[in-house]
Design a protein around this motif. Sequence first.
Motif, PDB file in Angstrom:
ATOM      1  N   TYR A  55       0.874  -1.077  -0.164  1.00 57.02           N
ATOM      2  CA  TYR A  55       0.088  -0.008   0.130  1.00 57.02           C
ATOM      3  C   TYR A  55       0.970   1.286   0.181  1.00 57.02           C
ATOM      4  N   LEU A  56       2.076   1.133   0.197  1.00 55.28           N
ATOM      5  CA  LEU A  56       3.100   2.432   0.197  1.00 55.28           C
ATOM      6  C   LEU A  56       2.902   3.261  -1.016  1.00 55.28           C
ATOM      7  N   VAL A  97     -10.997   7.278   8.398  1.00 57.24           N
ATOM      8  CA  VAL A  97     -10.417   6.441   7.275  1.00 57.24           C
ATOM      9  C   VAL A  97     -10.980   4.973   7.859  1.00 57.24           C
ATOM     10  N   ASN A  98     -11.437   4.099   6.955  1.00 61.16           N
ATOM     11  CA  ASN A  98     -11.718   2.690   7.464  1.00 61.16           C
ATOM     12  C   ASN A  98     -10.621   1.699   6.907  1.00 61.16           C
ATOM     13  N   TRP A  99      -9.928   1.527   7.823  1.00 60.56           N
ATOM     14  CA  TRP A  99      -8.588   0.801   7.764  1.00 60.56           C
ATOM     15  C   TRP A  99      -9.136  -0.602   7.326  1.00 60.56           C
ATOM     16  N   ASP A 100      -9.814  -1.252   7.794  1.00 57.90           N
ATOM     17  CA  ASP A 100     -10.197  -2.668   7.299  1.00 57.90           C
ATOM     18  C   ASP A 100     -10.554  -2.792   5.950  1.00 57.90           C
ATOM     19  N   ALA A 101     -11.175  -1.758   5.533  1.00 55.91           N
ATOM     20  CA  ALA A 101     -11.804  -1.797   4.055  1.00 55.91           C
ATOM     21  C   ALA A 101     -10.740  -1.587   3.251  1.00 55.91           C
ATOM     22  N   ILE A 102      -9.681  -0.781   3.537  1.00 53.80           N
ATOM     23  CA  ILE A 102      -8.377  -0.589   2.773  1.00 53.80           C
ATOM     24  C   ILE A 102      -7.483  -1.936   2.648  1.00 53.80           C
ATOM     25  N   LEU A 103      -7.111  -2.248   4.059  1.00 50.60           N
ATOM     26  CA  LEU A 103      -6.180  -3.163   3.975  1.00 50.60           C
ATOM     27  C   LEU A 103      -6.526  -4.753   4.811  1.00 50.60           C
ATOM     28  N   GLY A 104      -7.705  -4.714   4.536  1.00 45.39           N
ATOM     29  CA  GLY A 104      -8.270  -6.111   4.660  1.00 45.39           C
ATOM     30  C   GLY A 104      -7.753  -7.446   4.024  1.00 45.39           C
ATOM     31  N   GLU A 105      -7.158  -7.256   2.801  1.00 44.45           N
ATOM     32  CA  GLU A 105      -6.461  -8.419   1.968  1.00 44.45           C
ATOM     33  C   GLU A 105      -5.144  -8.177   2.634  1.00 44.45           C
ATOM     34  N   CYS A 106      -4.531  -7.320   3.323  1.00 46.23           N
ATOM     35  CA  CYS A 106      -3.258  -7.409   3.566  1.00 46.23           C
ATOM     36  C   CYS A 106      -2.913  -7.746   4.999  1.00 46.23           C
TER      37      CYS A 106
END
Length: 373
Positions: A312-313, A342-351
């Motif tokens: 995500y960087l 910001v919805n953390w899980d919505a962005i980085l769920g796959e990470c």
Amino acid sequence: MGWVGAATVVATTCFILYRHPPASWFPEPTAADRSRPEPASEEKEEKAAPRAARDEEPAPSITPESQPTAPEDDPTEESQTTPKASASSIPALDVPSFQLNDGETDKKSLVTQKAQQDKTPQITIPSPEPPSTTPSAPLNIMAKPSPSPSTQPPVAKDASLMPPPPPPSRLQPPTLQKQSRPQPQNSLSPPAGRLPPPRPSASNTLSPPPSAASSLRVPQGSRPASNMNSLSPTPVTFKPIKKASKRAVLEPGFSPLDWAALTSNPNHKLRGANLPPTLIKVTPSMLKSQNGRKGSDAWTSYQGKVYNISPYLPFHPGGKGELLRGAGKDSGKLFLEIHPWVNWDAILGECCVGILVSEHEAVETENQLDAMD
Ligand code: HEM
């Protein structure tokens, strides 16, 4: 011819006697005669003299009327008596008008002319008086209301009446206020304690130059805030500068939509290489070792979960450097300080790599697994 001569002689004697009558023919020209002809002359004057003549008479006073009346009554010796009669008659004419008008004020003329006033009721004087009273009546009325500033003449006439004083009291205060203004200025301590507080307001209302100043002052009351605003603009400018500085410029193909398209495909292995398909237990030591240095992926923890932020960087709107501030440790505090919306899980769920566990818990699990084997 004898008749003619006798007639001429008689005529001449008659003419001479007419021209130069003997003193014996007028035996009583003294005080008795003087007193008698006076009332007669007065009555004649009153009856004969019209109102217009009366109005004209008071101004010339006593002497003028006596002269015209004297020739009418007695051309010769009564000239001395006539002036007295005319003098008494003239005030009589003036008196009735004054009586109905002011009543109390004209007592002077009443005392001097009582006899003539007794005559006035007989005459239709009251009828002429009303018109004359009308002007005087308004004078009294004006004196009572008194609010009208131009009542000084009536006030002087009604000085005997009490109502006038209140108006002068009102009229005087403004003068006193004007005087009071310089007084407090001259002697500041004693009068200023009493008068200045209430009167400056009235003075300000009256004075034009203060009104201009007041007009300038009124906006001032509202402008202190503007002055404050004049100081505030600097912080206002700081905020946009901070946002601009913090906001990073993303390269093409690394927009939020591009990140959404990347995460939608599970084959991309965003969790990292060499990792089981299931979540793993991450110890703090492990998390600390995954700081993105020396070719390793950058891991960070948030609410008990560990995420690989390396993919995500380039998509981070705040820039790589900001995102790497949480590498190898918990980023919850920084994340919530900067953008808690910001919805953390919505962005980085796959990470998501695994769950954060303590070192003892990780050791115990290993012992349990070894025991099972
Ligand atoms: C070490 C942790 C992080 C730091 C220090 C950090 C810092 C920042 C900063 C400074 C901005 C710019 C804010 C602005 O322009 O007003 C930003 C924006 C953003 N960050 Fe982070 N960030 C961190 C972690 C994350 C993570 C883990 C995610 C994803 C889950 C993320 C997603 C975003 C998003 C979506 C924006 C754009 C917000 C917006 O435009 O309103 N950040 N970040």
